[in-house]
Design a protein around this motif. Structure first.
Motif, PDB file in Angstrom:
ATOM      1  N   VAL A  63       0.870  -1.189   0.000  1.00 54.04           N
ATOM      2  CA  VAL A  63       0.000   0.000   0.000  1.00 54.04           C
ATOM      3  C   VAL A  63       0.905   1.236   0.000  1.00 54.04           C
ATOM      4  N   PRO A  64       0.681   2.180  -0.911  1.00 55.28           N
ATOM      5  CA  PRO A  64       1.592   3.321  -0.996  1.00 55.28           C
ATOM      6  C   PRO A  64       1.593   4.170   0.285  1.00 55.28           C
ATOM      7  N   GLU A  65       2.745   4.755   0.547  1.00 53.36           N
ATOM      8  CA  GLU A  65       2.931   5.518   1.793  1.00 53.36           C
ATOM      9  C   GLU A  65       1.925   6.648   1.942  1.00 53.36           C
ATOM     10  N   CYS A  66       1.540   7.260   0.805  1.00 55.77           N
ATOM     11  CA  CYS A  66       0.634   8.412   0.902  1.00 55.77           C
ATOM     12  C   CYS A  66      -0.723   7.982   1.462  1.00 55.77           C
ATOM     13  N   LEU A  67      -1.114   6.726   1.256  1.00 52.64           N
ATOM     14  CA  LEU A  67      -2.372   6.247   1.846  1.00 52.64           C
ATOM     15  C   LEU A  67      -2.140   5.746   3.265  1.00 52.64           C
ATOM     16  N   LEU A  68      -0.962   5.146   3.462  1.00 49.34           N
ATOM     17  CA  LEU A  68      -0.670   4.496   4.742  1.00 49.34           C
ATOM     18  C   LEU A  68      -0.429   5.478   5.876  1.00 49.34           C
ATOM     19  N   TRP A  69       0.140   6.619   5.554  1.00 48.46           N
ATOM     20  CA  TRP A  69       0.536   7.555   6.610  1.00 48.46           C
ATOM     21  C   TRP A  69      -0.404   8.731   6.738  1.00 48.46           C
ATOM     22  N   ARG A  70      -1.615   8.586   6.191  1.00 48.00           N
ATOM     23  CA  ARG A  70      -2.598   9.657   6.405  1.00 48.00           C
ATOM     24  C   ARG A  70      -2.924   9.710   7.887  1.00 48.00           C
ATOM     25  N   HIS A  71      -3.119  10.908   8.403  1.00 47.82           N
ATOM     26  CA  HIS A  71      -3.525  11.022   9.813  1.00 47.82           C
ATOM     27  C   HIS A  71      -4.933  10.460   9.965  1.00 47.82           C
ATOM     28  N   PRO A  72      -5.251   9.889  11.145  1.00 48.88           N
ATOM     29  CA  PRO A  72      -6.617   9.417  11.360  1.00 48.88           C
ATOM     30  C   PRO A  72      -7.603  10.564  11.153  1.00 48.88           C
ATOM     31  N   PHE A  73      -8.754  10.221  10.619  1.00 45.72           N
ATOM     32  CA  PHE A  73      -9.783  11.236  10.374  1.00 45.72           C
ATOM     33  C   PHE A  73     -11.106  10.648  10.840  1.00 45.72           C
ATOM     34  N   PRO A  74     -11.859  11.370  11.670  1.00 47.94           N
ATOM     35  CA  PRO A  74     -13.067  10.767  12.248  1.00 47.94           C
ATOM     36  C   PRO A  74     -14.161  10.558  11.202  1.00 47.94           C
ATOM     37  N   GLY A  75     -14.953   9.504  11.386  1.00 46.49           N
ATOM     38  CA  GLY A  75     -16.064   9.232  10.476  1.00 46.49           C
ATOM     39  C   GLY A  75     -16.977  10.443  10.263  1.00 46.49           C
ATOM     40  N   PRO A  76     -17.358  11.170  11.333  1.00 48.20           N
ATOM     41  CA  PRO A  76     -18.243  12.326  11.126  1.00 48.20           C
ATOM     42  C   PRO A  76     -17.546  13.529  10.493  1.00 48.20           C
ATOM     43  N   GLY A  77     -16.262  13.379  10.229  1.00 48.23           N
ATOM     44  CA  GLY A  77     -15.533  14.359   9.423  1.00 48.23           C
ATOM     45  C   GLY A  77     -15.504  15.760  10.004  1.00 48.23           C
ATOM     46  N   LEU A  78     -15.518  16.738   9.097  1.00 45.10           N
ATOM     47  CA  LEU A  78     -15.393  18.135   9.517  1.00 45.10           C
ATOM     48  C   LEU A  78     -16.596  18.603  10.338  1.00 45.10           C
ATOM     49  N   ALA A  79     -17.700  17.840  10.299  1.00 42.55           N
ATOM     50  CA  ALA A  79     -18.899  18.265  11.044  1.00 42.55           C
ATOM     51  C   ALA A  79     -18.603  18.403  12.530  1.00 42.55           C
ATOM     52  N   ILE A  80     -17.664  17.554  13.063  1.00 49.00           N
ATOM     53  CA  ILE A  80     -17.386  17.673  14.500  1.00 49.00           C
ATOM     54  C   ILE A  80     -16.179  18.586  14.764  1.00 49.00           C
ATOM     55  N   ARG A  81     -15.752  19.257  13.704  1.00 54.23           N
ATOM     56  CA  ARG A  81     -14.695  20.275  13.881  1.00 54.23           C
ATOM     57  C   ARG A  81     -15.252  21.670  13.594  1.00 54.23           C
ATOM     58  N   ILE A  82     -16.556  21.725  13.306  1.00 54.21           N
ATOM     59  CA  ILE A  82     -17.251  23.016  13.215  1.00 54.21           C
ATOM     60  C   ILE A  82     -18.126  23.051  14.452  1.00 54.21           C
ATOM     61  N   ILE A  83     -17.787  23.902  15.379  1.00 54.46           N
ATOM     62  CA  ILE A  83     -18.546  23.926  16.633  1.00 54.46           C
ATOM     63  C   ILE A  83     -19.820  24.726  16.357  1.00 54.46           C
ATOM     64  N   GLY A  84     -20.954  24.050  16.494  1.00 52.22           N
ATOM     65  CA  GLY A  84     -22.224  24.680  16.126  1.00 52.22           C
ATOM     66  C   GLY A  84     -22.730  24.085  14.819  1.00 52.22           C
ATOM     67  N   PRO A  85     -23.778  24.680  14.253  1.00 51.50           N
ATOM     68  CA  PRO A  85     -24.375  24.119  13.037  1.00 51.50           C
ATOM     69  C   PRO A  85     -23.398  24.122  11.852  1.00 51.50           C
ATOM     70  N   VAL A  86     -23.597  23.154  10.968  1.00 53.05           N
ATOM     71  CA  VAL A  86     -22.697  22.976   9.818  1.00 53.05           C
ATOM     72  C   VAL A  86     -23.393  23.497   8.566  1.00 53.05           C
ATOM     73  N   ASP A  87     -22.693  24.316   7.788  1.00 50.44           N
ATOM     74  CA  ASP A  87     -23.248  24.714   6.489  1.00 50.44           C
ATOM     75  C   ASP A  87     -22.107  24.790   5.471  1.00 50.44           C
ATOM     76  N   ARG A  88     -22.483  25.024   4.208  1.00 50.60           N
ATOM     77  CA  ARG A  88     -21.470  24.996   3.145  1.00 50.60           C
ATOM     78  C   ARG A  88     -20.362  26.026   3.368  1.00 50.60           C
ATOM     79  N   GLU A  89     -20.743  27.219   3.855  1.00 47.13           N
ATOM     80  CA  GLU A  89     -19.756  28.297   4.031  1.00 47.13           C
ATOM     81  C   GLU A  89     -18.733  27.903   5.102  1.00 47.13           C
ATOM     82  N   SER A  90     -19.237  27.396   6.231  1.00 48.46           N
ATOM     83  CA  SER A  90     -18.304  26.999   7.302  1.00 48.46           C
ATOM     84  C   SER A  90     -17.396  25.876   6.817  1.00 48.46           C
ATOM     85  N   LEU A  91     -17.981  24.931   6.081  1.00 54.18           N
ATOM     86  CA  LEU A  91     -17.174  23.811   5.587  1.00 54.18           C
ATOM     87  C   LEU A  91     -16.071  24.313   4.668  1.00 54.18           C
TER      88      LEU A  91
END
Ligand code: XMP
Length: 514
Positions: free
Chosen positions: A382-410
């Motif tokens: 498996v190539p290194e670029c896929l293997l060494w990606r940092h973990p990323f949570p399933g709910p994605g950026l939604a749990i890194r936007i504190i408050g409601p999620v919309d296109r602009e915030s994303l």
């Protein structure tokens, strides 16, 4: 040939470290909870046993015990901390409860020759790490004391004839000098062979999948782009080739270029792989509209994921098996003597799927730790670029936007996050850091930009070091790197006029903000 190492878990927070250390030495190890019927443990035909430490006191009511049948099986055994105390109690030694216990470093003085001291030079003393409330006052009949510390008359003891060894200190922790060597000395004394290699694991796992799936079975695999599902897919691709169907759900909450990186990376490396991309961003976003509560966001995302995935699975039609990238810590945790840990966050996964869709589950990584998964991935090419990606949570950026999620915030967060990751990579610290990302805060702050007043958004940068995400520390990044995060984000991301660096460790904080 002697069997593998079996570790009986009495609930120590270090039990997993014993398995990781011994596997790193080339000895395959499995962990079973202390309450397991002894027949089940012996059915594995272990070549050696380690009894782990644990939080209990041997004589307190309800403390986990030692089945005499295990002792009678004649398997070479090492008791560590609580494991030592259990053996001492079972074999007629004398224990006392200490008023304050002993936690932290101590100097071990070997007092008699022992096969375990082979890695030591002569009468070398070792700095070892203690964490115990009880102590062995008198060794059981037939045992000789092989080591002491200033405060502890019996820090190590053994019955060489029965090949029962005991250490009061924790060999498995980083702070014990020559800890791995001591473990290796025990395992080689037990006659175990250290032939466990990732290449043999990969070969066996491929054969096992082939046997399970049979010549005609089809397997469905959800690809998230994370290292676990990537390596699981690589293993399955090797085992069943075109009968593997991967589904990548683009939930619209991914990082910049994430979907294309993962999909193109896979198509390049595995041109024969059947890969479906479900473009479901609009569906996720409309359901998340106006939702600010973190658990509610997670619930919506989890349910929507299952719906989208099930829909894609039905389109594919013929799959009988579902592959998941479950890791060994998840398996151990669900059967640990302390029971599953209290719910902190409902981590999103596809656990609900197999029952609902009538799949048989395949979990090819369920005996591996995270670092071993990367090693397996490298073994599978498996190539290194896929293997060494940092973990990323399933709910994605939604749990890194504190408050409601919309296109602009994303869109804003994606730009800030891309800068953090780009600068970190350029600094060469990418692999030192477990995870690094940006978080969009629901506050506004006053600034001065050009000659005017600004009233802009605030971005926090989080970078942590960790080995398994259970604990984490904030990364001490160089000042000039922090300065680049700040000046680039403020200059290049419209609407942001302030950048913070998160200096909280886990615990008490968590890695993600929600
Ligand atoms: P926390 O925030 O609990 O995160 O300290 C620990 C690790 O888990 C990741 N994480 C998740 N991964 N689904 C996932 O697949 C989730 O819901 C989820 N929540 C947190 C987080 O990024 C970190 O690596």
């Amino acid at each position: 040939m002697a069997g593998h190492l079996l570790i009986i878990d009495y609930g120590s927070q270090f039990t997993q470290l014993i398995a990781r250390k011994t596997r790193a030495l080339g000895y395959y190890a499995e962990i079973l909870p202390a309450g397991i019927p002894v027949g089940e443990a012996l059915a594995q035909r272990p070549g050696a046993l380690i009894l782990s430490g644990g939080p209990a006191s041997v004589d307190e009511p309800g403390a986990p015990g030692l089945d005499p049948e295990l002792l009678e099986a004649g398997i070479p055994m090492l008791g560590i901390c609580y494991g030592m105390q259990l053996l001492a109690r079972a074999l007629g030694g004398r224990l006392t409860r200490e008023a304050h216990g002993e936690y932290g470093p101590a100097e071990l003085e070997p007092t008699a020759p022992s096969p375990l001291w082979r890695p030591l030079n002569g009468s070398e003393r070792l700095r070892v790490w203690m964490s115990h409330g009880d102590r062995v006052e008198e060794a059981p009949p037939g045992f000789r004391i092989t080591g002491r510390t200033q405060d502890l008359p019996v820090a190590a003891m053994e019955d060489w004839e029965r090949r029962i060894f005991c250490l009061q200190f924790h060999t498995e922790v980083h702070h014990t000098e020559k800890g791995s060597e001591l473990l290796q000395a025990f395992l080689s004394e037990a006659g175990l062979e250290n032939g466990w290699r990732m290449s043999s694991f990969a070969r066996d796992a491929v054969e096992e999948i082939k046997r399970t799936v049979g010549p005609d079975g089809h397997v469905l695999c959800g690809l998230s782009g994370g290292v676990d599902s990537t390596v699981a897919a690589a293993l399955l691709a090797r085992a069943v080739g075109p009968r593997l169907h991967c589904v990548f759900v683009d939930n619209g909450l991914l990082r910049q270029d994430e979907a294309s990186e993962v999909v193109e990376g896979f198509r390049l490396c595995y041109p024969d792989l059947r890969l479906t991309v479900a473009d479901a961003g609009a569906e996720f976003l409309s359901r998340l509209q106006g939702v600010a509560d973190p658990e509610e966001k997670r619930r919506i995302i989890g349910h929507t994921f299952i719906e989208v995935f099930s829909r894609e699975a039905r389109k594919i039609g013929q799959a009988d098996f579902l592959a998941q990238g479950t890791l060994y810590p998840d398996v151990i945790e669900s059967v640990s003597p302390q029971g599953p840990s209290a719910l902190i966050k409902s981590h999103h996964n596809v656990g609900g799927l197999p029952k609902e869709l009538g799949f048989t589950l395949i979990e090819p990584l369920k005996y591996l730790f995270k670092d071993e998964v990367r090693e397996l991935g490298a073994e599978l090419g498996v190539p290194e670029c896929l293997l060494w990606r940092h973990p990323f949570p399933g709910p994605g950026l939604a749990i890194r936007i504190i408050g409601p999620v919309d296109r602009e915030s994303l869109s804003l967060l994606r730009k800030a996050d891309a800068i953090v990751r780009e600068e970190l990579r350029a600094s060469g610290l990418d692999r030192v850091v477990w995870q690094a990302f940006a978080v969009l805060l629901p506050v506004r702050s006053v600034g001065v930009m050009g000659d005017g007043r600004s009233y802009g958004q605030v971005v926090a940068v989080r970078a942590v070091t960790s080995v398994d995400a259970m604990t984490a520390d904030w990364a001490r990044l160089p000042d000039d790197l922090l300065a680049r995060f700040s000046s680039r984000i403020i200059n290049e991301v419209p609407g942001v006029n302030r950048v913070l660096y998160d200096i909280s460790s886990k615990p008490p904080s968590t890695i993600e903000w929600e």
